[in-house]
Scaffold this motif. Sequence first.
Motif, mmCIF file in Angstrom:
data_model
loop_
_atom_site.group_PDB
_atom_site.id
_atom_site.type_symbol
_atom_site.label_atom_id
_atom_site.label_comp_id
_atom_site.label_asym_id
_atom_site.label_seq_id
_atom_site.Cartn_x
_atom_site.Cartn_y
_atom_site.Cartn_z
ATOM 1 N N VAL A 407 0.852 -1.190 0.000
ATOM 2 C CA VAL A 407 0.000 0.000 0.000
ATOM 3 C C VAL A 407 0.883 1.233 0.000
ATOM 4 C CG1 VAL A 407 -1.706 1.317 1.334
ATOM 5 C CG2 VAL A 407 -1.841 -1.183 1.258
ATOM 6 N N THR A 408 0.483 2.259 -0.741
ATOM 7 C CA THR A 408 1.199 3.526 -0.680
ATOM 8 C C THR A 408 0.248 4.654 -1.028
ATOM 9 O OG1 THR A 408 3.279 4.633 -1.260
ATOM 10 C CG2 THR A 408 2.019 3.642 -3.072
ATOM 11 N N TYR A 409 0.673 5.863 -0.728
ATOM 12 C CA TYR A 409 -0.100 7.070 -1.004
ATOM 13 C C TYR A 409 0.870 8.179 -1.392
ATOM 14 C CZ TYR A 409 -3.761 4.647 1.689
ATOM 15 O OH TYR A 409 -4.678 3.732 2.145
ATOM 16 N N GLU A 410 0.348 9.282 -1.885
ATOM 17 C CA GLU A 410 1.166 10.478 -2.064
ATOM 18 C C GLU A 410 1.751 10.840 -0.703
ATOM 19 O OE1 GLU A 410 2.081 14.541 -1.548
ATOM 20 O OE2 GLU A 410 0.124 13.777 -0.895
ATOM 21 N N TRP A 411 2.965 11.418 -0.683
ATOM 22 C CA TRP A 411 3.774 11.542 0.521
ATOM 23 C C TRP A 411 3.050 12.232 1.676
ATOM 24 C CZ3 TRP A 411 6.784 9.295 3.451
ATOM 25 C CH2 TRP A 411 7.831 9.850 4.174
ATOM 26 N N ALA A 412 2.431 13.372 1.436
ATOM 27 C CA ALA A 412 1.759 14.087 2.525
ATOM 28 C C ALA A 412 0.622 13.245 3.104
ATOM 29 C CB ALA A 412 1.234 15.432 2.037
ATOM 30 N N GLU A 413 -0.138 12.582 2.227
ATOM 31 C CA GLU A 413 -1.225 11.731 2.696
ATOM 32 C C GLU A 413 -0.676 10.502 3.416
ATOM 33 O OE1 GLU A 413 -5.227 9.385 1.041
ATOM 34 O OE2 GLU A 413 -3.905 10.445 -0.357
ATOM 35 N N TYR A 414 0.428 9.965 2.902
ATOM 36 C CA TYR A 414 1.075 8.812 3.534
ATOM 37 C C TYR A 414 1.430 9.131 4.984
ATOM 38 C CZ TYR A 414 4.461 4.941 4.060
ATOM 39 O OH TYR A 414 5.139 3.831 4.488
ATOM 40 N N ILE A 415 2.062 10.286 5.178
ATOM 41 C CA ILE A 415 2.467 10.689 6.531
ATOM 42 C C ILE A 415 1.249 10.843 7.427
ATOM 43 C CG2 ILE A 415 3.518 12.549 7.880
ATOM 44 C CD1 ILE A 415 5.369 13.057 5.477
ATOM 45 N N GLN A 416 0.224 11.520 6.913
ATOM 46 C CA GLN A 416 -0.982 11.764 7.710
ATOM 47 C C GLN A 416 -1.651 10.460 8.114
ATOM 48 O OE1 GLN A 416 -4.032 13.959 5.621
ATOM 49 N NE2 GLN A 416 -5.130 14.458 7.484
#
Length: 534
Positions: A407-416
């Motif tokens: 699973v992964t997300y765009e970086w800002a969303e990943y962190i959140q």
Amino acid sequence: MKKTLALATLLAGLSAPAMAGTLTVCLEGAPETFNPQLTSSGTTSTVLGQIYDGLVAVERGGSQIEPALAESWDVSEDGRTYTFHLRQGVKWQTTSDFTPSREFNADDVIFTFERMLDADHAYNKVNGGNYITFNTKLADALESVEKIDDHTVAFTLKEALAPFTGIMAHGSLKITSAEYAEQLLEAGTPELFDRNPVGTGPFQLQAYQTDAVVRLLPFAQTWGAEQNIAENTPMVDAIIMAISADASVRVQRALAGECQIAFYPNLADAPLIEQSENLDLVVAKVASSGFITFNFKMEKFQDIRVRQALAHAINMEPLVEVVFNGMGHVTGAVVPPAFWGHADDLAPYAYDPEKAKQLLADAGFADGFETQLWAVPVARPYMPNGRRAAEMIQADWAEIGVKAEIVTYEWAEYIQRARAFEAEVGMFGGIYDFPDPSQIPNNYFTCNSEGTPSPSNIGAWCNEEFISVMAEAGAITDQEKRAELYLKAQHILYDDVPAVMFGGADQLMAVSKDVKGFAPAIFGTSRMSGVTTD
């Protein structure tokens, strides 16, 4: 090619493309916010570090703490009170919405820290009020912040804290404007304080196109320029920071002359950069730690046998060899080898699939189980290729019956999302912002006095012994004794397996030969003041 043309079109729409007077920078991710207090992301700090100043800073390209908005400071004999003597004549930036009526003074320092310290402060809850670094490092330690006069502020700690001045150099503890905050509060729009930045730094925000580009203009009245400090003086007409998560694209843009500084190229692209007639391969020996963490909010990961099984199932040496392109080192220690206090006796968990299967069976998972494995979406020194690392772990775990969905997300969303404890197995890590081994262990593996995990503790591991040892190490100044305590803390973490450490590698940058005066940060943020282009 389409992506390269898209960037050229975008830059043309904002201003002329890269030329004398304009510095173009390729970033790996977008800023989460425009207030440093609300983030601990290195990517965001790269942007905000151009706009804001702290009381102190880490020297450019080095490891010493040096004056910034504070010209000097004194420490009481008991090590509990730090008195900062503030630089005079420092001006705040003027924007379309704010014209300052006064210069920087102690009121700004008091406002900045009281916002984070006082739960009843008018700004404490604005935009979520998640003060990541402050809550992790200072909330439990700081007794008071007192204005002595307009240019003197005293910080009093509950007990001595050895890395205090280093912590104060952290990118998230920059000083913000009390006057600007008051104006927005009176207008009923305090939320704009964290979106439309006002700082004292060498550059100020002109425009931000979400997830695409940040444009900065020089602040001609910044204190570095007015006090003739060259390295804190803006020397270009504009900075354009283009955002691209794809490391290969960033390198191609650098090769094409569209980016004069490209952050975090793929390690495999190092020879390509070295062979270029127009680029230099710049290496910064940063200290960083990367790892996967197990979510203690999930019952299966509360069983140490499950964590041990997954650790022993990862063939770490070939993973580090491949992912770090032969430039990494394997380790089982959270403190990197660049630091005193590194536990060099901790090797990666031994690769032993049969032992892993037996541990799973003993834990009641003879047939394995399913889980999610999160992959960092950006290239960082502690993890240059999260997707490839996740794929190799996925294959290793499949051998013991554990099916991992990547699973992964765009970086800002990943962190959140990771900080909201959504990651079952999360991939995370950090780069040291100041020269003390306490930073990463405290940020990523401790909990506060109420038992709440620090914001970057995405696995929610709260081990009382570990926390106690880390606190003891921070309360003394004897480096030899502190090193012994950090060794003890690393062994506690290793034995309880809340995380599995990756190796690390140097930070690479592609820098145009036309760029002069650029010094990559070893700790903290690389500043673009003092940088020129031919």
